[in-house]
Design a protein around this motif. Structure first.
Motif, PDB file in Angstrom:
ATOM      1  N   LYS A  23       0.847  -1.193   0.000  1.00 52.04           N
ATOM      2  CA  LYS A  23       0.000   0.000   0.000  1.00 52.04           C
ATOM      3  C   LYS A  23       0.880   1.239   0.000  1.00 52.04           C
ATOM      4  CE  LYS A  23      -3.697   0.574   2.594  1.00 52.04           C
ATOM      5  NZ  LYS A  23      -4.586   0.782   3.767  1.00 52.04           N
ATOM      6  N   VAL A  25       0.499   5.881  -0.539  1.00 49.45           N
ATOM      7  CA  VAL A  25      -0.376   7.041  -0.659  1.00 49.45           C
ATOM      8  C   VAL A  25       0.353   8.109  -1.460  1.00 49.45           C
ATOM      9  CG1 VAL A  25       0.422   8.097   1.510  1.00 49.45           C
ATOM     10  CG2 VAL A  25      -1.873   8.631   0.636  1.00 49.45           C
ATOM     11  N   TRP A  38      -5.089   6.492  -2.044  1.00 47.01           N
ATOM     12  CA  TRP A  38      -4.425   5.307  -1.533  1.00 47.01           C
ATOM     13  C   TRP A  38      -4.435   4.242  -2.635  1.00 47.01           C
ATOM     14  CZ3 TRP A  38      -2.783   5.845   3.574  1.00 47.01           C
ATOM     15  CH2 TRP A  38      -3.356   6.907   4.285  1.00 47.01           C
ATOM     16  N   ASN A 107      -3.485   3.996   7.961  1.00 49.72           N
ATOM     17  CA  ASN A 107      -4.426   3.180   7.195  1.00 49.72           C
ATOM     18  C   ASN A 107      -3.837   1.775   7.032  1.00 49.72           C
ATOM     19  OD1 ASN A 107      -6.481   2.276   5.603  1.00 49.72           O
ATOM     20  ND2 ASN A 107      -6.087   3.665   3.888  1.00 49.72           N
ATOM     21  N   GLU A 127       0.098   2.393   5.724  1.00 51.88           N
ATOM     22  CA  GLU A 127       0.705   3.656   5.311  1.00 51.88           C
ATOM     23  C   GLU A 127       0.059   4.751   6.142  1.00 51.88           C
ATOM     24  OE1 GLU A 127       3.402   5.626   3.992  1.00 51.88           O
ATOM     25  OE2 GLU A 127       3.234   3.958   2.574  1.00 51.88           O
TER      26      GLU A 127
END
Length: 261
Positions: A23, A25, A38, A107, A127
């Motif tokens: 993941k 961002v 995201w 997150n 992240e």
């Protein structure tokens, strides 16, 4: 006797799929009410097909989903689900969110499948973003008498409110009186030069009141305005300024004398 010179045995190896997730961002330091995107990338490194894939992606407090794009499956009720992932297959989910909180927001995401996973260390990722403090100062300026006569004192009330989401520091109100208004008094101890008032700190939801008394020394319409600022970023500047007007009427001192001879 040669019949017992060899033997064999079999094992049944359970199907296995090494599913993984990463993941990231697009902006680790957004401002309040900014949009951030995201991106979740999932893959199956095999050796077998993975079935009943679901990714746990529950948005934390402070993130409001605006829209999503998935190359496979659907995102619903904080889960990204799909039928399967073949060996070496890669899929992507993009979530566009509005930032509705300040401070650090983390997150998390985790991927699951029916098959045995030989390496679960890559089944989750997280992240984080950091949103700097912001405030929303609101100022209101009202006069107690909109139609005074020349020389009649009028009182201006200034109300400053901090709508948040964070506490404000270094709050300063500037009310530079026009030359048509003569300053008489105020009810704020921390009055400075040039009609600048230092309120200081103002917590979320708190209000500060300032009463300023003036004497109009001109006729007609006179406008008075005030604005407020602070140290923190103000995400809504549309309510940092206000004004009010008075319409000063003429005054006369009629004198009559009467005499008889």
């Amino acid at each position: 006797e040669m019949t017992n010179n060899f033997d064999n045995e079999t094992v049944d190896v359970e199907k296995s799929a090494d599913v993984s997730i990463i993941k990231f961002v697009d902006n680790n330091n957004p401002n309040y009410h900014d949009l951030v995107k995201w991106t979740l990338i999932i893959s199956n490194m095999g050796p077998d097909k993975a079935n009943n894939i679901w990714v746990e992606e529950a948005l934390p407090e402070g993130l409001i989903l605006v829209n999503y794009t998935a190359t496979k499956g659907i995102y619903d009720r904080e889960r990204w689900v799909m039928c399967c992932l073949n060996s070496s297959e890669v899929q992507t989910l993009e979530l566009v969110c509005k930032v509705n909180k300040t401070g650090q927001i983390i997150n998390f995401a985790t991927i699951h499948a029916d098959e045995f996973d030989p390496d679960e260390s890559n089944n989750h990722d997280n992240e984080s973003i950091y949103v700097p403090p912001v405030i929303d100062l609101q100022i209101s300026l009202n006069v107690n008498n909109s139609n005074p006569v020349l020389g009649e004192a009028v009182r201006w009330m200034i109300i400053v409110t901090n709508n948040g989401p964070d506490n404000a520091t270094g709050v300063i109100v500037e009310d530079i009186l026009p030359e048509e208004l003569l300053f008489e008094s105020d009810k704020l101890a921390k009055r400075g030069l040039s009609n600048v008032w230092n309120i200081g700190s103002l917590n979320v939801g708190d209000k500060a009141y300032i009463n300023v008394t003036t004497l109009p020394n001109a006729l007609g319409i006179i406008s008075n305005d005030a604005k407020v600022n602070a140290n923190e970023l103000d995400w809504n500047m549309s309510n940092n300024y206000d004004e009010d007007i008075i319409n000063v009427n003429p005054v006369a001192d009629l004198v009559i004398t009467k005499s008889v001879d």
